[in-house]
Scaffold this motif. Structure first.
Motif, PDB file in Angstrom:
ATOM      1  N   ILE A 188       0.758  -1.185   0.058  1.00 47.26           N
ATOM      2  CA  ILE A 188       0.124   0.075   0.033  1.00 47.26           C
ATOM      3  C   ILE A 188       0.828   1.206  -0.061  1.00 47.26           C
ATOM      4  O   ILE A 188       2.166   1.315   0.825  1.00 47.26           O
ATOM      5  CB  ILE A 188      -0.954  -0.010   1.228  1.00 47.26           C
ATOM      6  CG1 ILE A 188      -1.886  -1.247   1.243  1.00 47.26           C
ATOM      7  CG2 ILE A 188      -1.754   1.146   1.444  1.00 47.26           C
ATOM      8  CD1 ILE A 188      -2.780  -1.285   2.516  1.00 47.26           C
ATOM      9  N   CYS A 189       0.469   2.172  -0.702  1.00 46.43           N
ATOM     10  CA  CYS A 189       1.174   3.404  -0.648  1.00 46.43           C
ATOM     11  C   CYS A 189       0.217   4.745  -0.695  1.00 46.43           C
ATOM     12  O   CYS A 189      -1.065   4.510  -1.343  1.00 46.43           O
ATOM     13  CB  CYS A 189       2.187   3.687  -1.602  1.00 46.43           C
ATOM     14  SG  CYS A 189       1.705   3.920  -3.587  1.00 46.43           S
ATOM     15  N   SER A 190       0.487   5.977  -0.110  1.00 41.14           N
ATOM     16  CA  SER A 190      -0.393   7.005  -0.447  1.00 41.14           C
ATOM     17  C   SER A 190       0.606   7.982  -1.211  1.00 41.14           C
ATOM     18  O   SER A 190       1.642   8.034  -1.158  1.00 41.14           O
ATOM     19  CB  SER A 190      -0.611   7.479   0.857  1.00 41.14           C
ATOM     20  OG  SER A 190       0.282   8.062   1.659  1.00 41.14           O
ATOM     21  N   LEU A 191      -0.386   8.684  -1.998  1.00 41.57           N
ATOM     22  CA  LEU A 191       0.363   9.774  -3.026  1.00 41.57           C
ATOM     23  C   LEU A 191      -0.253  11.075  -2.767  1.00 41.57           C
ATOM     24  O   LEU A 191      -1.470  11.318  -2.320  1.00 41.57           O
ATOM     25  CB  LEU A 191      -0.044   9.430  -4.512  1.00 41.57           C
ATOM     26  CG  LEU A 191       0.104   7.994  -5.059  1.00 41.57           C
ATOM     27  CD1 LEU A 191       0.097   8.088  -6.639  1.00 41.57           C
ATOM     28  CD2 LEU A 191       1.625   7.661  -5.032  1.00 41.57           C
ATOM     29  N   SER A 192       0.628  12.072  -3.112  1.00 43.38           N
ATOM     30  CA  SER A 192       0.169  13.486  -3.049  1.00 43.38           C
ATOM     31  C   SER A 192      -0.803  13.778  -4.214  1.00 43.38           C
ATOM     32  O   SER A 192      -0.820  13.118  -5.032  1.00 43.38           O
ATOM     33  CB  SER A 192       1.154  14.319  -2.955  1.00 43.38           C
ATOM     34  OG  SER A 192       1.836  14.538  -4.089  1.00 43.38           O
ATOM     35  N   PRO A 193      -1.339  15.061  -4.209  1.00 42.91           N
ATOM     36  CA  PRO A 193      -2.184  15.014  -5.255  1.00 42.91           C
ATOM     37  C   PRO A 193      -1.356  15.435  -6.755  1.00 42.91           C
ATOM     38  O   PRO A 193      -2.104  15.255  -7.781  1.00 42.91           O
ATOM     39  CB  PRO A 193      -3.004  16.594  -5.107  1.00 42.91           C
ATOM     40  CG  PRO A 193      -2.876  16.701  -3.681  1.00 42.91           C
ATOM     41  CD  PRO A 193      -1.776  16.064  -3.359  1.00 42.91           C
ATOM     42  N   PHE A 194      -0.243  15.483  -6.503  1.00 45.84           N
ATOM     43  CA  PHE A 194       0.582  15.440  -7.726  1.00 45.84           C
ATOM     44  C   PHE A 194       1.539  13.959  -8.030  1.00 45.84           C
ATOM     45  O   PHE A 194       2.500  14.086  -8.671  1.00 45.84           O
ATOM     46  CB  PHE A 194       1.668  16.768  -7.411  1.00 45.84           C
ATOM     47  CG  PHE A 194       1.202  17.782  -7.129  1.00 45.84           C
ATOM     48  CD1 PHE A 194       0.548  18.716  -7.746  1.00 45.84           C
ATOM     49  CD2 PHE A 194       1.131  18.244  -5.690  1.00 45.84           C
ATOM     50  CE1 PHE A 194      -0.028  19.999  -7.453  1.00 45.84           C
ATOM     51  CE2 PHE A 194       0.528  19.617  -5.191  1.00 45.84           C
ATOM     52  CZ  PHE A 194      -0.049  20.345  -6.194  1.00 45.84           C
ATOM     53  N   ASP A 195       0.810  13.011  -7.571  1.00 48.19           N
ATOM     54  CA  ASP A 195       1.212  11.381  -7.650  1.00 48.19           C
ATOM     55  C   ASP A 195       2.456  11.342  -7.434  1.00 48.19           C
ATOM     56  O   ASP A 195       3.283  10.495  -7.860  1.00 48.19           O
ATOM     57  CB  ASP A 195       1.117  11.625  -9.293  1.00 48.19           C
ATOM     58  CG  ASP A 195      -0.109  11.655 -10.063  1.00 48.19           C
ATOM     59  OD1 ASP A 195      -1.080  11.925  -9.344  1.00 48.19           O
ATOM     60  OD2 ASP A 195      -0.235  11.694 -11.386  1.00 48.19           O
ATOM     61  N   ILE A 196       2.834  11.994  -6.196  1.00 49.42           N
ATOM     62  CA  ILE A 196       4.188  11.778  -5.609  1.00 49.42           C
ATOM     63  C   ILE A 196       3.890  10.990  -4.367  1.00 49.42           C
ATOM     64  O   ILE A 196       2.932  11.019  -3.444  1.00 49.42           O
ATOM     65  CB  ILE A 196       4.947  13.134  -5.120  1.00 49.42           C
ATOM     66  CG1 ILE A 196       5.304  13.869  -6.521  1.00 49.42           C
ATOM     67  CG2 ILE A 196       6.163  13.024  -4.309  1.00 49.42           C
ATOM     68  CD1 ILE A 196       5.916  15.307  -6.364  1.00 49.42           C
ATOM     69  N   ILE A 197       4.639  10.081  -4.226  1.00 54.47           N
ATOM     70  CA  ILE A 197       4.799   8.935  -3.084  1.00 54.47           C
ATOM     71  C   ILE A 197       5.060   9.790  -1.606  1.00 54.47           C
ATOM     72  O   ILE A 197       5.909  10.447  -1.854  1.00 54.47           O
ATOM     73  CB  ILE A 197       5.713   7.644  -3.309  1.00 54.47           C
ATOM     74  CG1 ILE A 197       5.203   7.036  -4.491  1.00 54.47           C
ATOM     75  CG2 ILE A 197       5.654   6.705  -2.058  1.00 54.47           C
ATOM     76  CD1 ILE A 197       6.435   5.884  -4.927  1.00 54.47           C
TER      77      ILE A 197
END
Lengths: 218, 201
Positions: free
Chosen positions: A47-56
């Motif tokens: 699982i990972c989460s991204l910022s609104p700019f598709d950055i991990i």
């Protein structure tokens, strides 16, 4: 601290009480963070989460394991760096913004050592209470075994189909031969019948000739 | 021995400066040391801290408790000394800090746009420190640059390097552009009234 007891307190006591409340809240928040960290470490699904700019911005242990990158290496990295199908991934995330989720999208994760792992990607959108997009949660299922099994199965099906096609060809050949023989037999039977008829006629003729010759002789 | 004494003297000077920061900052320092030097490195840093009279155990640090900022700065100085770290390593340490930070995760809700992030930056500072302040001294979207000002922070110049990396990472999280640069254009350690960083992309 309730309103009633707060009313009886002097300002110093209220400040002291508030400090204690803040301390307790901080401890609870710290405990919650440890709990989430432990839980996240236990989950076997990457699982990972991204910022609104598709950055991990965060990843659990399972993600670090499958990608072979440590948290320090992945955090701050654009997610598409880790995938083979960069455009498809962007399209999936664009769709998530519209539909809030995406399920079972097949993409290929490229690990630090270059190993390619087919994964099934599910994504959901994160928004705050005002509706601002905060980023995405992504979960991946390693489907390499499933894919391997599926391709083995496809291979087996292809082999069996080829074998069957060969058998069909053989059968067709046999069938042709059999049919040919049958037709020949029918022809032969017809010929025999014709010959038999001719023979009978000849016999009849011979009998008539013999009878005529006999009559002449008498 | 002379170097150690010098570090000890620096530590004594640092502890005279008032101001606290959240334990999370020390914890992220520990995580970076562990990432770069493994558990052995972490033990070595703890040993050195004890040697100079400021013992700390990284795993016992509570992320949201207040600790003297001097302690956080000392961890950077100790790491630089025992691991022979250069300015680039310290900048990397700052660049990595937001990656592990619980506080950054908590305030991630402000990171959906650069404008919002800048607006909330004073709050962000208050989450971390009980002294000083941060303000946006200039924002030019067209010229693609932001000026960040830090007031009343005067512990040690090593932190200027650390912040360079730190602000760069924060910018990398809110700007969809990987060519981000961060430089300190004013420093309280070089005669200016405040520290000022120019972030460009």
């Amino acid at each position: 601290m309730n309103i009633e007891s707060a009313g009886k307190m002097n300002p110093e006591e209220i400040i002291k009480q508030k400090d204690e409340d803040i301390k307790r809240l901080n401890e609870s928040l710290g405990d919650l963070e440890f709990y989430l960290r432990d839980l996240s470490a236990l989950i076997p699904i990457p699982i990972c989460s991204l910022s609104p700019f598709d950055i991990i911005v965060d990843a659990n242990n399972a993600f670090q394991k499958i990608s072979e990158y440590s948290l320090a290496e992945t955090t701050g990295t654009p997610i598409d760096v880790l995938f083979l199908e960069k455009k498809e991934l962007k399209d999936i995330l664009k769709r998530v913004v519209i539909e809030n989720t995406a399920r079972d999208q097949e993409v290929t994760l490229i690990s630090k050592s270059g190993r390619k792992t087919p994964v099934s990607l599910s994504a959901s959108l994160r928004r705050d209470q005002e509706g601002n997009i905060l980023g995405y949660f992504l979960a991946f299922l390693d489907i390499s075994e499933r894919k391997e099994f599926s391709s083995k199965l496809e291979l087996q099906v292809a082999e069996r189909t080829k074998e069957l096609q060969e058998k069909i060809k053989e059968l067709e050949k046999i069938n042709k031969l059999t049919v040919g023989r049958e037709l020949k037999m029918v022809d032969l039977k017809k010929e025999i019948k014709g010959l038999r008829r001719k023979l009978e006629m000849q016999e009849k003729k011979d009998v008539a000739i013999n009878q005529a010759a006999k009559n002449i002789a008498e | 021995m002379e170097e150690q004494l010098s570090l000890k003297q620096t530590a004594e000077e640092l502890t005279r400066v008032k101001g606290n920061s959240r334990g999370e900052i020390i914890r992220t320092h520990g995580l970076f040391i562990s990432y770069k030097k493994g558990e052995e490195g972490l033990t070595a840093a703890e040993k050195k801290m004890a040697e100079i009279g400021y013992p700390l155990v990284f795993k016992d640090i509570k992320p949201l408790d207040w600790y003297p900022e001097a302690l956080s700065v000392l961890v950077i100085l100790v790491s630089r000394e025992i691991f022979g770290w250069t300015e680039a390593d310290v900048e990397e340490m700052g660049n990595n800090a937001p990656k592990y930070s619980l506080i950054v995760k908590m305030v991630m809700k402000y990171f959906f746009s650069l404008e919002r992030c800048l607006k909330e930056s004073p709050k962000y500072w208050d989450y971390h420190y009980d002294f000083g302040s941060i303000e946006v001294a200039g924002f030019d979207k067209k010229a693609q640059q932001v000026f960040i000002r830090i007031n009343d922070y005067k512990f040690h110049p090593i932190v200027c390097v650390f912040y360079r990396g730190y602000f760069k990472r924060i910018a990398q999280l809110v700007i969809s552009n990987q060519g981000i640069a961060c430089e300190e254009v004013k420093s309280a350690f070089k005669g200016d009234v405040y520290h000022e960083y120019r972030i460009s992309w």
